[in-house]
Scaffold this motif. Sequence first.
Motif, mmCIF file in Angstrom:
data_model
loop_
_atom_site.group_PDB
_atom_site.id
_atom_site.type_symbol
_atom_site.label_atom_id
_atom_site.label_comp_id
_atom_site.label_asym_id
_atom_site.label_seq_id
_atom_site.Cartn_x
_atom_site.Cartn_y
_atom_site.Cartn_z
ATOM 1 N N UNK A 192 0.819 -1.209 0.000
ATOM 2 C CA UNK A 192 0.000 0.000 0.000
ATOM 3 C C UNK A 192 0.854 1.260 0.000
ATOM 4 N N UNK A 193 0.429 2.253 -0.770
ATOM 5 C CA UNK A 193 1.110 3.540 -0.738
ATOM 6 C C UNK A 193 0.887 4.244 0.593
ATOM 7 N N UNK A 194 -0.284 4.022 1.193
ATOM 8 C CA UNK A 194 -0.646 4.685 2.441
ATOM 9 C C UNK A 194 -0.253 3.839 3.645
ATOM 10 N N UNK A 220 8.796 0.126 -9.093
ATOM 11 C CA UNK A 220 8.530 1.153 -10.095
ATOM 12 C C UNK A 220 8.850 2.544 -9.609
ATOM 13 N N UNK A 221 9.869 2.658 -8.765
ATOM 14 C CA UNK A 221 10.260 3.960 -8.248
ATOM 15 C C UNK A 221 9.413 4.445 -7.089
ATOM 16 N N UNK A 222 8.449 3.640 -6.661
ATOM 17 C CA UNK A 222 7.576 4.013 -5.539
ATOM 18 C C UNK A 222 7.895 3.158 -4.330
ATOM 19 N N UNK A 223 7.810 3.730 -3.160
ATOM 20 C CA UNK A 223 7.954 2.984 -1.911
ATOM 21 C C UNK A 223 6.576 2.587 -1.419
ATOM 22 N N UNK A 224 6.399 1.289 -1.207
ATOM 23 C CA UNK A 224 5.115 0.767 -0.759
ATOM 24 C C UNK A 224 5.261 0.113 0.603
ATOM 25 N N UNK A 225 4.199 0.182 1.372
ATOM 26 C CA UNK A 225 4.151 -0.445 2.696
ATOM 27 C C UNK A 225 3.496 -1.816 2.562
ATOM 28 N N UNK A 226 4.227 -2.852 2.920
ATOM 29 C CA UNK A 226 3.716 -4.207 2.764
ATOM 30 C C UNK A 226 3.193 -4.749 4.084
#
Length: 256
Positions: A192-194, A220-226
Amino acid sequence: MRRFVMLVLASAGVLAAGCASSGRADRAVFDASYAALEAGRWQEAVDGFTRYLRSDPTSPHRGEVYYYRGEALVHLNRRTEAKTDFVRAIGAGAGPPIDQFARVAIGNLYYEEGNDAKAIEHYVKVVDDPHKDVPMPMILLRVGVSLQRLGKWSLADRYLGHLIEKHPDTGAARQAMRRLHADAFRVQTGAFASMTTAAREVRRARAAGFEARLGRITSGGRTLNTVQVGRAGTYAEAAVLAQRVHQAGFDTLIVP
């Protein structure tokens, strides 16, 4: 072994010419069969190579023909017959690179079936002395992944580390970096981005009785919270856990 067909065909002019030079075998049959293979007419290729083999069962080039027929059989999803032909290619004395392509083809079929022990058995026969046309990054990655699935984490790191060192600018090496030094599988229920959304997912998983934790990945250059659940030493154990998590209403992805 769909990924290898075009590699072989790209350099097969010499092989094809030599293969069709057997005295008793029908050159026209071979040429037509080979053209069918290049064009993706798989059944036509199988039928033609079969006729060729019958026309000269002792041809010194039958190993190559078994390999080509095996490739066509893979595309027809006749996997057991394809394995048999790849084994025949090796047994008939096909030289490099065909013998190595045949070994990797067998490894690929077992890998795709989830038979990691058998996949490794065939892949490693190529690793020590590979032909230049064999795609080593993919082979090393698959050996590493299969070893991880079997719970052999330290040995997997040897192959993944070798891949990263020798083939650093490949997609396989980037995948290996994400797996290096892992020591267990977990079931991921989301990315999740959030952070707020991820924290809510953790609470939901814990309320369902699962041990859950937060993590972070870059995609894809984005940091996501797993959000990841549990811990399993082998892929088989993780698959059992994933089924439980899915039945509880969560999305599931097994990750190292």
